[in-house]
Design a protein around this motif. Structure first.
Motif, PDB file in Angstrom:
ATOM      1  N   GLN A  14       0.877  -1.166   0.221  1.00 53.06           N
ATOM      2  CA  GLN A  14       0.123   0.088  -0.161  1.00 53.06           C
ATOM      3  C   GLN A  14       0.800   1.212   0.145  1.00 53.06           C
ATOM      4  O   GLN A  14       0.002   2.554   0.052  1.00 53.06           O
ATOM      5  CB  GLN A  14      -1.033  -0.108   1.355  1.00 53.06           C
ATOM      6  CG  GLN A  14      -2.079  -1.012   1.244  1.00 53.06           C
ATOM      7  CD  GLN A  14      -1.501  -2.300   1.958  1.00 53.06           C
ATOM      8  OE1 GLN A  14      -0.688  -2.436   2.720  1.00 53.06           O
ATOM      9  NE2 GLN A  14      -2.338  -3.439   1.327  1.00 53.06           N
ATOM     10  N   LEU A  15       2.161   1.359  -0.246  1.00 56.62           N
ATOM     11  CA  LEU A  15       3.105   2.176  -0.030  1.00 56.62           C
ATOM     12  C   LEU A  15       3.935   2.194  -1.281  1.00 56.62           C
ATOM     13  O   LEU A  15       4.839   1.511  -1.345  1.00 56.62           O
ATOM     14  CB  LEU A  15       3.728   2.300   1.097  1.00 56.62           C
ATOM     15  CG  LEU A  15       4.566   3.490   1.873  1.00 56.62           C
ATOM     16  CD1 LEU A  15       3.555   4.710   1.915  1.00 56.62           C
ATOM     17  CD2 LEU A  15       5.157   3.262   2.906  1.00 56.62           C
ATOM     18  N   LEU A  16       4.132   3.673  -1.768  1.00 54.41           N
ATOM     19  CA  LEU A  16       5.011   3.621  -3.084  1.00 54.41           C
ATOM     20  C   LEU A  16       6.233   4.519  -2.502  1.00 54.41           C
ATOM     21  O   LEU A  16       5.945   5.684  -1.977  1.00 54.41           O
ATOM     22  CB  LEU A  16       4.278   4.458  -4.180  1.00 54.41           C
ATOM     23  CG  LEU A  16       5.234   4.695  -5.465  1.00 54.41           C
ATOM     24  CD1 LEU A  16       5.744   3.396  -6.084  1.00 54.41           C
ATOM     25  CD2 LEU A  16       4.538   5.633  -6.333  1.00 54.41           C
ATOM     26  N   ARG A  17       7.450   4.239  -2.903  1.00 55.26           N
ATOM     27  CA  ARG A  17       8.518   4.893  -2.536  1.00 55.26           C
ATOM     28  C   ARG A  17       9.241   5.488  -3.726  1.00 55.26           C
ATOM     29  O   ARG A  17       9.422   4.650  -4.852  1.00 55.26           O
ATOM     30  CB  ARG A  17       9.652   4.159  -1.891  1.00 55.26           C
ATOM     31  CG  ARG A  17      10.974   4.689  -1.776  1.00 55.26           C
ATOM     32  CD  ARG A  17      12.029   3.691  -1.094  1.00 55.26           C
ATOM     33  NE  ARG A  17      13.151   4.274  -0.482  1.00 55.26           N
ATOM     34  CZ  ARG A  17      14.272   4.476  -1.505  1.00 55.26           C
ATOM     35  NH1 ARG A  17      14.369   4.116  -2.602  1.00 55.26           N
ATOM     36  NH2 ARG A  17      15.496   4.929  -0.946  1.00 55.26           N
ATOM     37  N   VAL A  18       9.449   6.765  -3.999  1.00 53.01           N
ATOM     38  CA  VAL A  18      10.044   7.431  -5.127  1.00 53.01           C
ATOM     39  C   VAL A  18      11.184   8.162  -5.056  1.00 53.01           C
ATOM     40  O   VAL A  18      11.305   9.106  -4.116  1.00 53.01           O
ATOM     41  CB  VAL A  18       8.925   8.257  -5.764  1.00 53.01           C
ATOM     42  CG1 VAL A  18       9.519   8.817  -7.394  1.00 53.01           C
ATOM     43  CG2 VAL A  18       7.639   7.446  -6.458  1.00 53.01           C
ATOM     44  N   LEU A  54       4.962  13.585 -11.000  1.00 51.26           N
ATOM     45  CA  LEU A  54       3.676  14.008 -10.744  1.00 51.26           C
ATOM     46  C   LEU A  54       2.899  13.012  -9.853  1.00 51.26           C
ATOM     47  O   LEU A  54       2.942  11.819 -10.229  1.00 51.26           O
ATOM     48  CB  LEU A  54       3.183  14.319 -12.207  1.00 51.26           C
ATOM     49  CG  LEU A  54       3.740  15.358 -13.107  1.00 51.26           C
ATOM     50  CD1 LEU A  54       2.919  15.262 -14.392  1.00 51.26           C
ATOM     51  CD2 LEU A  54       3.867  16.522 -12.662  1.00 51.26           C
ATOM     52  N   ALA A  55       2.293  13.563  -8.880  1.00 48.02           N
ATOM     53  CA  ALA A  55       1.573  12.703  -7.922  1.00 48.02           C
ATOM     54  C   ALA A  55       0.143  13.335  -7.688  1.00 48.02           C
ATOM     55  O   ALA A  55      -0.064  14.341  -7.787  1.00 48.02           O
ATOM     56  CB  ALA A  55       2.375  12.620  -6.709  1.00 48.02           C
ATOM     57  N   MET A  68       1.176  12.490  -0.511  1.00 51.38           N
ATOM     58  CA  MET A  68       2.574  12.455   0.173  1.00 51.38           C
ATOM     59  C   MET A  68       2.265  11.892   1.840  1.00 51.38           C
ATOM     60  O   MET A  68       1.289  12.641   2.189  1.00 51.38           O
ATOM     61  CB  MET A  68       3.461  13.664  -0.011  1.00 51.38           C
ATOM     62  CG  MET A  68       4.698  13.425   0.726  1.00 51.38           C
ATOM     63  SD  MET A  68       4.653  14.001   2.385  1.00 51.38           S
ATOM     64  CE  MET A  68       4.171  15.764   2.311  1.00 51.38           C
ATOM     65  N   VAL A  69       3.032  11.106   2.093  1.00 48.35           N
ATOM     66  CA  VAL A  69       2.763  10.632   3.478  1.00 48.35           C
ATOM     67  C   VAL A  69       4.044  10.762   4.390  1.00 48.35           C
ATOM     68  O   VAL A  69       3.828  10.986   5.462  1.00 48.35           O
ATOM     69  CB  VAL A  69       2.405   9.065   3.424  1.00 48.35           C
ATOM     70  CG1 VAL A  69       0.931   8.955   2.949  1.00 48.35           C
ATOM     71  CG2 VAL A  69       3.157   8.103   2.867  1.00 48.35           C
ATOM     72  N   PHE A  75       4.306   7.591  -1.264  1.00 47.75           N
ATOM     73  CA  PHE A  75       3.103   8.216  -1.665  1.00 47.75           C
ATOM     74  C   PHE A  75       1.928   6.766  -1.147  1.00 47.75           C
ATOM     75  O   PHE A  75       2.523   5.850  -1.441  1.00 47.75           O
ATOM     76  CB  PHE A  75       3.011   8.432  -3.264  1.00 47.75           C
ATOM     77  CG  PHE A  75       3.734   9.455  -3.622  1.00 47.75           C
ATOM     78  CD1 PHE A  75       3.442  10.656  -3.291  1.00 47.75           C
ATOM     79  CD2 PHE A  75       5.058   9.294  -4.360  1.00 47.75           C
ATOM     80  CE1 PHE A  75       4.353  11.959  -3.866  1.00 47.75           C
ATOM     81  CE2 PHE A  75       5.515  10.368  -4.806  1.00 47.75           C
ATOM     82  CZ  PHE A  75       5.229  11.701  -4.490  1.00 47.75           C
ATOM     83  N   ALA A  76       0.905   7.344  -0.678  1.00 47.16           N
ATOM     84  CA  ALA A  76      -0.221   6.519  -0.569  1.00 47.16           C
ATOM     85  C   ALA A  76      -1.623   7.093  -0.585  1.00 47.16           C
ATOM     86  O   ALA A  76      -1.616   8.393  -0.452  1.00 47.16           O
ATOM     87  CB  ALA A  76       0.014   5.574   0.716  1.00 47.16           C
TER      88      ALA A  76
END
Length: 251
Positions: A23-27, A36-37, A42-43, A84-85
């Motif tokens: 459930q969590l994206l790391r960029v 672009l998000a 952003m968490v 991001f989530a």
């Protein structure tokens, strides 16, 4: 201090995009172009990162006003790492190439700034505007992070095997597919959702490519005012779920 929570540490990787957990994206932004998000997605972040509202052209603003489809994006740039989530939805990475990707904007979490996105219409054999009528067409070369409610199903479409899926459960598909919005019912029953079955509009996919389906249909938040009658059944106008719940995370 000791706790099993300390096992959930950040992944050490050189990749630009990493699914930190389902459930969590790391960029990673250091040494890369902007990303672009989804606004507000952003968490957490590390480093010197700036977040700016992404400019929308007049054409994009008009398309959003007319169709209700579009992306509210923020531009993330700087040196560091961003996480991001959104609503603990499952995150999936897709590499977009010359085939392009059609997707419901509600399921886009982040994407490369080099990609382009425009609103496209989905055919309806009845000409009634409802779920899935408009989608985003993402083109170029880059990566997109999509979200689904639960683990999705990737369905392959071939010339000798077409696929039908509930319009509210479809997340994305290959842009090269031929798509039609339809209801498997006779003309006298078109004003209600498959009679008493509760099933409504579906998308039919033909050609060569894929369709991504999630194990959940689009639902409004709890205690939302849905409205009544045929307009509400098809999500149309101010009587529909979309019209009644503008501005929340489900609209």
């Amino acid at each position: 201090m000791q706790s099993p929570l300390f096992s959930y540490t950040e992944q050490q990787t050189q990749d630009r995009y990493t699914v930190q957990n389902p459930q969590l994206l790391r960029v990673a932004l250091t040494g890369h172009d902007d990303v672009l998000a989804r606004k507000g997605a952003m968490v957490a972040y590390q480093g010197l990162i700036e977040f700016d509202g992404e400019y929308r052209s007049g054409q994009q603003q008009r398309a959003r006003a007319y169709t209700g489809e579009g992306l509210d994006l923020m531009r993330c740039h700087g040196q560091g790492t961003v996480y991001f989530a959104n609503l603990a939805q499952h995150v999936h990475l897709v590499d977009v190439d010359q085939d392009g990707l059609s997707v419901d904007s509600a399921y886009v979490l982040a994407m490369d700034s080099s990609l382009n996105h425009t609103v496209v219409a989905v055919d309806s054999q009845y000409g009634i505007s409802g779920s899935g009528k408009y989608q985003l067409n993402i083109t170029g070369r880059g990566r997109v992070a999509l979200m689904t409610s639960g683990q999705p199903l990737m369905m392959q479409v071939t010339p000798d095997k077409y696929i039908n899926a509930d319009a509210d459960a479809v997340v994305a598909w290959s842009s090269g597919l031929r798509v039609q919005m339809q209801a498997q019912t006779h003309s006298s029953g078109v004003r209600r959702r498959r009679g008493s079955t509760g099933e409504g509009w579906e998308l039919s996919f033909l050609g060569q490519g894929f369709a991504l389906v999630q194990p959940s249909e689009v639902m409004p938040p709890q205690h939302a005012n849905i409205g009544e009658g045929a307009l509400a059944q098809f999500g149309m106008g101010q009587q529909g779920a979309h019209g009644q719940n503008q501005g929340n995370v489900w609209s």
